[in-house]
Motif scaffolding. Structure first.
Motif, mmCIF file in Angstrom:
data_model
loop_
_atom_site.group_PDB
_atom_site.id
_atom_site.type_symbol
_atom_site.label_atom_id
_atom_site.label_comp_id
_atom_site.label_asym_id
_atom_site.label_seq_id
_atom_site.Cartn_x
_atom_site.Cartn_y
_atom_site.Cartn_z
ATOM 1 N N UNK A 85 -5.626 1.561 -8.439
ATOM 2 C CA UNK A 85 -6.466 1.248 -7.294
ATOM 3 C C UNK A 85 -6.314 2.356 -6.255
ATOM 4 N N UNK A 86 -7.371 2.535 -5.484
ATOM 5 C CA UNK A 86 -7.374 3.553 -4.440
ATOM 6 C C UNK A 86 -8.247 3.063 -3.295
ATOM 7 N N UNK A 87 -7.865 3.411 -2.092
ATOM 8 C CA UNK A 87 -8.720 3.099 -0.952
ATOM 9 C C UNK A 87 -8.528 4.136 0.142
ATOM 10 N N UNK A 88 -9.587 4.304 0.932
ATOM 11 C CA UNK A 88 -9.560 5.208 2.081
ATOM 12 C C UNK A 88 -10.177 4.492 3.271
ATOM 13 N N UNK A 89 -9.592 4.712 4.451
ATOM 14 C CA UNK A 89 -10.062 4.080 5.680
ATOM 15 C C UNK A 89 -10.166 5.128 6.773
ATOM 16 N N UNK A 90 -11.189 4.979 7.600
ATOM 17 C CA UNK A 90 -11.329 5.855 8.758
ATOM 18 C C UNK A 90 -11.920 5.037 9.892
ATOM 19 N N UNK A 91 -11.358 5.175 11.092
ATOM 20 C CA UNK A 91 -11.899 4.460 12.251
ATOM 21 C C UNK A 91 -11.820 5.362 13.472
ATOM 22 N N UNK A 92 -12.795 5.183 14.359
ATOM 23 C CA UNK A 92 -12.812 5.888 15.629
ATOM 24 C C UNK A 92 -13.221 4.886 16.704
ATOM 25 N N UNK A 93 -12.524 4.907 17.834
ATOM 26 C CA UNK A 93 -12.685 3.872 18.854
ATOM 27 C C UNK A 93 -13.131 4.483 20.173
#
Length: 789
Positions: free
Chosen positions: A557-565
């Motif tokens: 399994x693999x996952x990537x997350x990106x957030x900007x606030x």
């Protein structure tokens, strides 16, 4: 198949994963690929936190997942199901969906009774006692449990204690997106003493009516002593503080949860769910903090004593109506949620300073009594309607209304003429926050056998009024925003899936962040609220991929997350010449957070040997203001671990290695750019011996590097146990268990916040040996399986 999908639900077949004798559900979860369980019982699935744990679709002793995972038997579980469902809370800032884990019990565990009684002690200082009894029929479930302990196995958290009025003892921190929380390194460490008990009842009264009742009680005590060294980096200088803290904490809570489900007709279901919590707590802390200049000279010493008593309750009532139609894709969901919190605390603060270089500084001693009262009420209405346009296309319409009223009255009284009679206006205030929001949205959904596409947006309008009830000054805010979202899921094959999600979220400031009165619980770190705070706006991108092979059991399994606030909650910190700070929450733009995770599960030789490499990378960028100058902190982290498991008929063996590297950098002062690492070697062995005996041992070796002198500590945690079963049914077990054989246990932590690097070490229980006896019983009168609880 050990792992497979049933629709959108990820299913683990429990018996496909071998666990040690006397295993609990928590032990089973640690064996499942993609599932992680930390030391406090927090569960993550493929890197995402599990928000709710159910047993056969129902809450088990309320919202505390550890009661189910730490008490139920692993061999009573048929399968573990993980899926996402819509979040029933319509509060601002909550996620659209929650991650749910459902423990589906075996049919023979749903009928009859089973349980255990156990006790352990060293006949001098340490003890553990436990009772668990379950009775199930087709229509009825009854469970009771009790746990008493003064060892680290207590594993309790203190979050609710601080929620109900004792948050002044904690430090304000914020994550990489700017969201703030209260924390205290000592709350889950130290010397604990815990008692928990509860009763659970679930009854299907008729074909259309179901009743659920559970009550739990907990009494937790903790004594902790910690040492902290903090390095402060400013543009033109730096200094260090050394802090020794001792704390005694007590928390007592009662939790009552009711659930009533009525099937009004074949298409309509009504749920009424009232909940009541009552907490009271006490805390006493004493701190000695030394201020040391860049030239390694002691300049000032502060002694602070805080004691606080608090009590409060939370009432929550939820009414839900689910309506289906003859067209099975058409649905209507409506809910009303009322919540009320009422909390009160009383405490005393005494503080004094001793100056070593300049004795002409004015006296800054404090002797105050503090009385704090806070209350809040929330009314929330949610309506969700889905209309199918074709067999593959749906439109969803949703409306949310939320009205909240929060009040906080802080009163500080100075000591004068033998009593606390003079109000200190600088630290006293009466503050009120009213907030109303309307949110209207729609979503387009296209779903085929392989593809799901969902695109939507919500229009939100918020009006708020922050009022100082003493000066009668009111700050009004009116905010309008659009919250778009998009989801794509591709079922490549039955065993391979790709998922993408874009989501926007907005969180509102709490009344503690808005309340303008300073909090001087720590006179060297005064905290001040900001009634001008605006809601945050957060953009989040997620992509996940997983694949498994049913025959071999290979899983990755693999996952990537990106957030900007935007408008993220950050800190504006002002330092004076003595090193004292005033911290106020502010809004900043551009806070970023990114992470990537990859994991493999590789079984060989009919799953007798398995390999589990994992790799995790993260990056964060966080802005704050130090003495009115912008400071940008960037942190890059990489963590990797490799695990080998060997499972044979009479032997289970595992060994692993993990490495973490953190590299922080700051624009304010490059002297704070100090990377640090931690390494861990671990191994465990379980060996079944003749004469119905079992031997097990495990060890962890920690290496801490590149930290403050005195905190680069390497230590080994080594445990071992020897057990023997008795009687024809082998349902009586006697064991000797040794914990921390080398007497090296210690709690280490490093945190980086704004322009400060903090290293902490906290005392916890060291070496002890227990003699344990366990009696297990069940209605089948059969021999206990080696994997029974």
């Amino acid at each position: 198949d050990p792992v497979y999908y049933k629709g959108d639900t990820l299913v683990y077949t429990a018996d496909s994963f071998k666990v040690k004798p006397n295993a609990t559900v928590e032990d089973l979860l640690k064996k499942l690929p993609g599932i992680k369980v930390d030391g406090q019982g927090k569960i993550t699935s493929q890197g995402k936190t599990v928000d709710q744990v159910l047993v056969d679709g129902d809450e088990f002793f309320g919202a505390d997942p550890t009661i189910a995972t730490k008490n139920l038997a692993a061999n009573a579980v048929e399968s573990v199901q993980v899926y996402e469902k819509k979040n029933e809370s319509s509060a601002e800032g909550t996620e659209e969906t929650v991650n749910v884990m459902n423990l589906k019990l075996k049919e023979d565990a749903k009928k009859g009774y089973f349980g255990k009684v156990s006790g352990a002690g060293d006949f001098q200082k340490f003890y553990e006692g436990e009772l668990l009894a379950n009775k199930f029929t087709n229509k009825q479930k009854v469970s009771v449990f009790a746990l008493g302990s003064n060892t680290p196995r207590s594993g309790f958290g203190w979050n609710e204690m601080y929620k109900y009025g004792l948050e002044n003892e904690m430090n304000v921190q914020s994550d990489d997106s700017g969201d703030m929380w209260y924390s205290n390194e000592s709350i889950n460490n130290g010397i604990p003493k815990t008692f928990k008990s509860g009763v659970y009842y679930n009854d299907k009264l008729s074909e259309n009516t179901k009743l659920n009742f559970n009550y739990s009680y907990s009494n937790n005590q903790l004594k902790a002593k910690s040492q902290t060294r903090s390095q402060y980096f400013l543009t033109d200088t730096s200094y260090t503080t050394e802090n020794t803290s001792e704390a005694t904490q007590l928390n007592e809570s009662h939790n009552l949860n009711l659930g009533f489900t009525q099937q009004l007709d074949s298409l309509t279901e009504l749920n009424i769910i009232p909940k009541l919590k009552y907490n009271k707590g006490k805390t006493e802390t004493s701190d000695i903090e030394d201020f040391i200049s860049a030239g390694d000279t002691l300049t000032r010493r502060t002694t602070t004593a805080n004691n606080n008593s608090a009590s409060g309750y939370n009432l929550n009532a939820l009414v839900k109506l689910n309506r289906k139609f003859k067209n099975r894709d058409r649905s209507l969901f409506a809910s009303y949620n009322y919540s009320k919190d009422d909390n009160e605390s009383t405490g005393n603060l005494k503080s004094g300073n001793q100056y070593f270089l300049n004795t002409l500084f004015p006296a800054t001693d404090i002797n105050q009594k503090k009385v704090n009262k806070s209350e809040s009420q929330i009314n929330a209405v949610s309506i969700d309607y889905t209309e199918p346009l074709t067999k593959k296309i749906k439109l969803e319409f949703k409306y949310d209304f939320n009205y909240s009223l929060s009040k906080q009255n802080k009163n500080a009284l100075n000591f004068y003429n033998g009593e606390y009679s003079v109000q200190d206006s600088a630290y006293s205030n009466n503050f009120e926050n009213k907030r109303m929001s309307n949110r209207l949205g729609t979503e387009f959904r296209l779903e085929t056998n392989k593809h799901l596409i969902a695109i939507g947006a919500k229009i939100r309008q918020i009006t708020s009024a922050n009022t100082n009830l003493i000066s009668h000054r009111t700050i009004n805010q009116n905010l309008n925003s659009i919250l778009p979202s998009a989801t794509y899921r591709y079922k490549i094959t039955d065993n391979k899936r790709l998922y993408f999600n874009y989501n926007t979220n907005s969180s509102m400031p709490s009344i503690n962040q808005l309340q303008p009165v300073p909090d001087n619980s720590n006179p060297n770190q005064v905290k001040l609220g900001n009634p001008d705070l605006k809601p945050t706006f957060k953009n989040t991108f997620v992509i996940r991929f997983n694949s498994w092979k049913p025959i071999t059991g290979k899983y990755y399994w693999a996952n990537m997350n990106y957030s900007i606030t935007s408008n993220a909650y950050s800190n504006s910190i002002t330092y004076d010449s003595l090193g004292r700070t005033v911290t106020q929450p502010i809004n900043v733009n551009g806070n970023k957070n990114a992470s990537a995770y990859f994991g493999l599960y590789l079984p060989f030789f009919s799953k007798k040997i398995s390999l589990g490499p994992n790799l995790n990378w993260s990056y964060s960028q966080y802005s704050s203001y130090i003495n009115n100058q912008k400071n940008s902190t960037k942190t890059k982290s990489i963590n990797g671990d490799f695990q080998v498991d060997i499972n044979l008929d009479t032997l289970d063996f595992s060994m692993g290695y993990s490495y973490s590297y953190d590299d922080p950098s700051s624009t304010l002062n490059t002297a704070s750019n100090k990377p640090y690492t931690q390494q861990k070697f671990n191994a465990s062995l379980s060996l079944r011996l003749p004469f119905k005996m079992n031997f097990s041992t495990d060890a962890e070796y920690y290496i801490n590097s590149q930290r403050t002198p005195g905190y680069n500590i390497n230590y080994v945690l080594w445990n071992a146990s020897l057990s023997k079963t008795f009687f024809k049914l082998e349902n009586f077990i006697v064991s000797v268990e040794a914990t921390d054989i080398l007497n090296q246990n210690i709690k280490m932590n490093r945190s980086i916040q704004d322009n400060v690097i903090t290293d902490t070490k906290t005392n916890i229980i060291n070496r002890f040996i227990l003699l344990r006896a366990v009696y297990k019983f069940n209605s089948s009168k059969t021999k206990e399986d080696e994997n029974d609880f």
